[in-house]
Design a protein around this motif. Sequence first.
Motif, mmCIF file in Angstrom:
data_model
loop_
_atom_site.group_PDB
_atom_site.id
_atom_site.type_symbol
_atom_site.label_atom_id
_atom_site.label_comp_id
_atom_site.label_asym_id
_atom_site.label_seq_id
_atom_site.Cartn_x
_atom_site.Cartn_y
_atom_site.Cartn_z
ATOM 1 N N GLN A 124 -0.954 11.824 1.863
ATOM 2 C CA GLN A 124 -1.432 12.581 2.581
ATOM 3 C C GLN A 124 -2.608 12.480 3.482
ATOM 4 O O GLN A 124 -2.075 11.249 3.865
ATOM 5 N N ASP A 125 -3.865 12.078 2.809
ATOM 6 C CA ASP A 125 -4.380 11.549 3.529
ATOM 7 C C ASP A 125 -5.979 10.083 3.187
ATOM 8 O O ASP A 125 -6.106 9.509 4.327
ATOM 9 N N GLU A 126 -4.975 9.287 2.240
ATOM 10 C CA GLU A 126 -5.318 8.162 1.548
ATOM 11 C C GLU A 126 -4.699 7.156 1.345
ATOM 12 O O GLU A 126 -3.417 7.738 1.872
ATOM 13 N N THR A 127 -4.702 6.153 1.696
ATOM 14 C CA THR A 127 -3.651 4.601 1.358
ATOM 15 C C THR A 127 -4.873 3.822 0.566
ATOM 16 O O THR A 127 -5.680 3.301 0.415
ATOM 17 N N PHE A 128 -3.506 3.225 -0.519
ATOM 18 C CA PHE A 128 -4.692 2.849 -2.232
ATOM 19 C C PHE A 128 -3.899 1.094 -1.865
ATOM 20 O O PHE A 128 -1.969 2.067 -1.792
ATOM 21 N N THR A 180 0.575 -1.054 -0.276
ATOM 22 C CA THR A 180 -0.147 0.077 0.156
ATOM 23 C C THR A 180 0.652 0.571 -0.373
ATOM 24 O O THR A 180 2.197 1.603 0.523
ATOM 25 N N VAL A 181 0.110 1.813 -0.551
ATOM 26 C CA VAL A 181 0.675 3.313 -0.774
ATOM 27 C C VAL A 181 0.311 4.842 -0.119
ATOM 28 O O VAL A 181 -1.002 4.832 0.159
#
Length: 120
Positions: free
Chosen positions: A109-113, A105-106
């Motif tokens: 900012q406020d996202e993880t994907f 996962t990467v």
Amino acid sequence: AAPPGPPVYVDLAYLPGSWSARTVDEEFFRRVRSLCYVVSGDDHLKEGVLRSLLDALLAGKHQWGTDIQVTLIPTFDSLVMHEWYQETHDRQQELGITVLGSNSTVAMQDETFPACKVEF
């Protein structure tokens, strides 16, 4: 029908999604030879044609007559993909096809994907 001609070799090819996914057949994979194919488009339309698209990859790659390794990169999780992988795993190995799965996962900012890195 496509006009006769030599195959096209590329490093990376994105397979179309939505209704256009129906146009990807054995002839496509015979003519467009890529080191990596990205299967994107997690939608109900793609799910309906995904199995035929994956089977077309096997049939088209069989006709290459060369020992080129191919990586298939799905960008979504799919029951159809899992079933195809299990049912055709031996054939994939014979043809030099690797299905890339990623648990990486990467965080940005406020996202993880989920993500994977492809190098040439």
